[in-house]
Design a protein around this motif. Structure first.
Motif, mmCIF file in Angstrom:
data_model
loop_
_atom_site.group_PDB
_atom_site.id
_atom_site.type_symbol
_atom_site.label_atom_id
_atom_site.label_comp_id
_atom_site.label_asym_id
_atom_site.label_seq_id
_atom_site.Cartn_x
_atom_site.Cartn_y
_atom_site.Cartn_z
ATOM 1 N N PHE A 98 -24.046 106.884 -68.287
ATOM 2 C CA PHE A 98 -24.635 108.016 -69.084
ATOM 3 C C PHE A 98 -24.748 107.957 -70.509
ATOM 4 O O PHE A 98 -25.263 108.680 -71.396
ATOM 5 N N THR A 109 -24.763 121.453 -60.852
ATOM 6 C CA THR A 109 -23.823 120.608 -60.480
ATOM 7 C C THR A 109 -22.498 120.384 -61.568
ATOM 8 O O THR A 109 -22.230 119.242 -61.627
ATOM 9 N N TRP A 113 -13.634 122.726 -60.159
ATOM 10 C CA TRP A 113 -12.457 122.724 -60.477
ATOM 11 C C TRP A 113 -12.064 122.363 -61.932
ATOM 12 O O TRP A 113 -11.049 122.326 -62.223
ATOM 13 N N TYR A 122 -16.857 115.710 -69.051
ATOM 14 C CA TYR A 122 -16.623 114.914 -67.739
ATOM 15 C C TYR A 122 -17.056 113.414 -67.996
ATOM 16 O O TYR A 122 -16.315 112.306 -67.726
ATOM 17 N N VAL A 126 -14.833 109.673 -67.683
ATOM 18 C CA VAL A 126 -15.118 108.545 -67.013
ATOM 19 C C VAL A 126 -15.256 107.439 -67.525
ATOM 20 O O VAL A 126 -14.971 106.370 -67.245
ATOM 21 N N MET B 149 -23.151 115.706 -56.831
ATOM 22 C CA MET B 149 -21.730 115.404 -57.549
ATOM 23 C C MET B 149 -21.595 113.847 -57.884
ATOM 24 O O MET B 149 -21.096 113.445 -58.770
ATOM 25 N N LEU B 152 -23.700 112.430 -60.229
ATOM 26 C CA LEU B 152 -23.260 112.714 -61.594
ATOM 27 C C LEU B 152 -22.287 111.602 -61.937
ATOM 28 O O LEU B 152 -22.263 111.070 -62.859
ATOM 29 N N ALA B 153 -21.248 111.262 -60.790
ATOM 30 C CA ALA B 153 -20.208 110.529 -61.197
ATOM 31 C C ALA B 153 -20.628 109.008 -61.436
ATOM 32 O O ALA B 153 -20.224 108.438 -62.199
ATOM 33 N N ARG B 154 -21.683 108.806 -60.608
ATOM 34 C CA ARG B 154 -22.194 107.452 -60.502
ATOM 35 C C ARG B 154 -22.986 107.097 -61.837
ATOM 36 O O ARG B 154 -22.846 106.340 -62.562
ATOM 37 N N ALA B 156 -22.550 108.641 -64.690
ATOM 38 C CA ALA B 156 -21.433 108.686 -65.707
ATOM 39 C C ALA B 156 -20.689 107.311 -65.746
ATOM 40 O O ALA B 156 -19.768 106.939 -66.597
ATOM 41 N N GLY B 157 -21.065 106.360 -64.737
ATOM 42 C CA GLY B 157 -20.240 105.127 -64.651
ATOM 43 C C GLY B 157 -19.111 104.864 -63.930
ATOM 44 O O GLY B 157 -18.210 104.179 -63.980
ATOM 45 N N ALA B 158 -18.885 105.936 -63.077
ATOM 46 C CA ALA B 158 -17.623 106.107 -62.354
ATOM 47 C C ALA B 158 -17.499 104.889 -61.452
ATOM 48 O O ALA B 158 -18.273 104.441 -60.557
ATOM 49 N N THR B 162 -12.571 106.101 -59.220
ATOM 50 C CA THR B 162 -12.694 107.077 -60.182
ATOM 51 C C THR B 162 -13.457 108.269 -59.451
ATOM 52 O O THR B 162 -13.102 109.406 -59.624
ATOM 53 N N THR B 166 -11.997 111.818 -58.981
ATOM 54 C CA THR B 166 -12.575 112.880 -60.181
ATOM 55 C C THR B 166 -13.304 113.754 -59.260
ATOM 56 O O THR B 166 -13.648 114.812 -59.768
ATOM 57 N N VAL B 167 -13.983 113.172 -58.231
ATOM 58 C CA VAL B 167 -14.937 114.194 -57.332
ATOM 59 C C VAL B 167 -14.523 114.343 -56.016
ATOM 60 O O VAL B 167 -14.368 115.707 -55.543
ATOM 61 N N PRO B 170 -11.019 116.283 -55.132
ATOM 62 C CA PRO B 170 -10.871 117.746 -55.761
ATOM 63 C C PRO B 170 -11.833 118.424 -54.687
ATOM 64 O O PRO B 170 -11.357 119.485 -54.353
ATOM 65 N N HIS B 171 -12.983 117.900 -54.432
ATOM 66 C CA HIS B 171 -14.032 118.554 -53.516
ATOM 67 C C HIS B 171 -13.179 118.865 -52.094
ATOM 68 O O HIS B 171 -13.516 119.716 -51.510
#
Ligand SMILES: Nc1ncnc2c1ncn2[C@@H]1O[C@H](COP(=O)(O)OP(=O)(O)OP(=O)(O)O)[C@@H](O)[C@H]1O
Ligand SMILES: [Mg+2]
Lengths: 283, 255
Positions: A98, A109, A113, A122, A126, B149, B152-154, B156-158, B162, B166-167, B170-171
């Motif tokens: 990112f 998206t 929560w 977010y 991360v 989702m 998005l996390a990937r 962001a480099g999760a 993580t 974080t995803v 919670p989902h």
């Protein structure tokens, strides 16, 4: 607001970097993507695709459904590896996350929560593992930039579709990535909100000098927003036409009345539909 | 009448009507107490136990709660493991299905032989029966996470961890609570089965010992107590869901 417009723009003062700046920021050369399928032949989604994008440029990707636009974007986002060819970003074949390349999807998206503010933060959470005071200040600036400053503590479901998409745009700017990838970002919105956000995007581009690759199904949107429009052909997805949009800036929805605008639109329509697109005008 | 008071009063009325009908039929047909005690017989049976019924309820409740906590501690991580990764899934799933296939009632006496009559055997029995629905629900929630989702996390480099924290988790909350609701009710069943075979306290023990002495109303009073505990626990899970994870309920209601 100031904090946003003062941010580094990718322009560098040193001569060395000037040379780098003249090189394209994004280079796709002879890129092919093939998906294996469970039964039968593999799907060739993209074939021999070539496209260079310069710094601060806005390029739109248009083409028929299923021609591989999202695939190209996912590749640039590092979500997908090309089967063949090279994808270089900033002269680097190893894509980063990112902080280099941010993405906005067709649907906002947002994570249901988290508050809007936390959603915007977010990627920071991360990347750095924690969120500092300066990150929060920056998130508030970005929310102000997209006109959501008073929504920071709301939950996503309390916002309209357009507001959610604005929040997603703010989120895509939080790490100040040079490149912004947008996959039909306004596709799910009503026409009025859409026009509103298009102008916002031009505004954000003027302030932040992002390099933007935008996938859209709207020819009008492509011409309005882009420096260049890349038209893709279907199956396998190839670059069919690359059109320089020479319409004076700053642009607005009035630009759509210019003869040049209409000519560009017609050319793109011809590229996509062939002579079929003319039928109405001829008969 | 407001809709909330109606929601409370209407079922209460039905329930009272049911009790009255039961009582009247018992009187009318002169059903012997040892066959089917009337509500008043059951009430008296409970009264005869006095405070004992509460201390034994507490005993059973402790077993249920600790066992349920263990089921969560086992079920949720296992649910993640079997859903998040092909290899872990293939390695673990058959064993778990096998464990779940074991009839708990059959294995309970064996566990007593191994672990003796302290709480350990009872907790194992409760956990064995209650972890499975929690695990399955967690796994469904993890797998249900929308692809966007995750993208998005990937982007962001999760890392995978993580991404889960974080995803995916919670989902999965709405799903997990579905599993907890089932889990807590079967935990009650597990605790009673455990007390049938191995205990000198608890409601399950009272049921067997009273039945042995043909004190059917007393046994029934214990059963009623168990039902009340079960309902209260179920509603507690709902309450925790509403209070601490309200967003996951709204998400379901919306759209
Ligand atoms: N993960 C995948 N597995 C198999 N095939 C895929 C996968 N992703 C995309 N494809 C195929 O690749 C082709 C291009 O898909 P892509 O999503 O890039 O199209 P698109 O141009 O974005 O279409 P649209 O305009 O409808 O969004 C399609 O034929 C699609 O079926
Ligand atoms: Mg697409």
């Amino acid at each position: 607001m100031l904090a946003v417009s003062d941010m580094p723009t990718g322009k560098n003062p040193t001569p060395d970097a000037d040379a780098a700046a003249s090189k394209p920021l994004i280079e796709l050369s002879h890129v092919g993507v093939t998906f294996p399928t469970k039964r039968g032949d593999p799907v060739v989604a993209v074939e021999d695709f070539n496209l260079n994008i310069a710094r601060e440029e806005i390029v739109s990707l248009v083409g028929p459904s299923g021609c591989g636009k999202s695939t190209v974007l996912r590749m640039l986002a590092g979500l997908l590896k090309p089967t063949s060819g090279d994808v270089w970003i900033g002269g680097d074949p190893n894509l980063r996350g990112f902080s280099e390349v941010a993405i906005v999807f067709q649907r906002a998206t947002l994570l249901p929560w988290l508050t809007i503010l936390k959603n915007v933060l977010y990627p920071v959470r991360v990347l750095k593992g924690r969120v500092g005071a300066e990150d929060i200040a920056r998130a508030h600036d970005l929310l102000a930039l997209v006109g959501l400053d008073d929504m920071a503590e709301r939950m996503p479901h309390e916002l309209s579709g357009g507001m959610q998409q604005r929040a997603a745009i703010a989120r895509s700017l939080i790490l100040d990535a040079k490149i912004l990838l947008m996959d039909e970002p306004f596709g799910a919105l009503d026409a009025l909100t859409r026009e509103d956000l298009q102008l916002d995007l031009l505004d954000i581009h003027a302030r932040t000098k992002k390099t933007i690759l935008l996938v859209t199904h709207s020819i009008n949107e492509a011409v309005l927003l882009s420096d260049r429009v890349a038209v893709m052909s279907a199956r396998p997805g190839r670059l069919q036409d690359l059109i320089e949009i020479d319409i004076p800036k700053p642009r607005s929805h009035e630009s759509a009345a210019l003869p040049a605008f209409i000519e560009y639109s017609q050319r793109i329509r011809d590229d996509i539909f062939g002579p079929r697109g003319h039928r109405k005008a001829v008969s | 009448m407001s809709s909330t008071t109606r929601r409370i009063l209407a079922p209460l009325f039905t329930f009272l009507l049911f009790l009255v009908a039961w009582q009247v039929i018992s009187w009318g047909l002169k059903v012997p107490v040892y066959l089917l005690p009337s509500p008043l017989d059951i009430w008296n049976g409970g009264m005869r136990l006095g405070p004992t019924i509460f201390s034994n309820s507490l005993e059973t409740l402790t077993t249920i709660l600790i066992g349920f906590a263990l089921s969560c501690a086992v079920g949720i991580p296992l649910g993640v493991l079997v859903s998040v990764n092909r290899v872990t899934s293939e390695a673990i799933y058959p064993l778990i299905v096998f464990l779940n296939a074991i009839p708990i009632v059959a294995i309970a006496p064996i566990l007593v032989v191994i672990f003796g009559t302290d709480i350990t055997a009872r907790l194992i029995i409760v956990t064995l029966i209650a972890f499975f629905p929690i695990m399955v629900a967690t796994a469904s929630g993890i797998l249900d996470t929308p692809e966007e989702m995750l993208d998005l996390a990937r982007v962001a480099g999760a890392s995978p961890l993580t991404e889960i924290l974080t995803v995916r988790l919670p989902h999965a909350v709405a799903f997990i609570f579905g599993g907890l609701r089932i889990g807590v009710t079967v935990a009650v069943v597990g605790a009673v089965v455990a007390e049938f075979v191995n205990a000198n306290k608890g409601l399950g023990f009272l049921v067997t010992s009273s039945t042995a002495q043909f004190a059917i109303p007393t046994a029934m009073a214990c059963v009623v107590m168990l039902a009340i505990i079960s309902v209260l626990l179920y509603e507690s899970v709902n309450l925790v869901h509403r209070v601490f994870f309200g967003w996951s309920i709204r998400r379901e209601a919306g759209h």
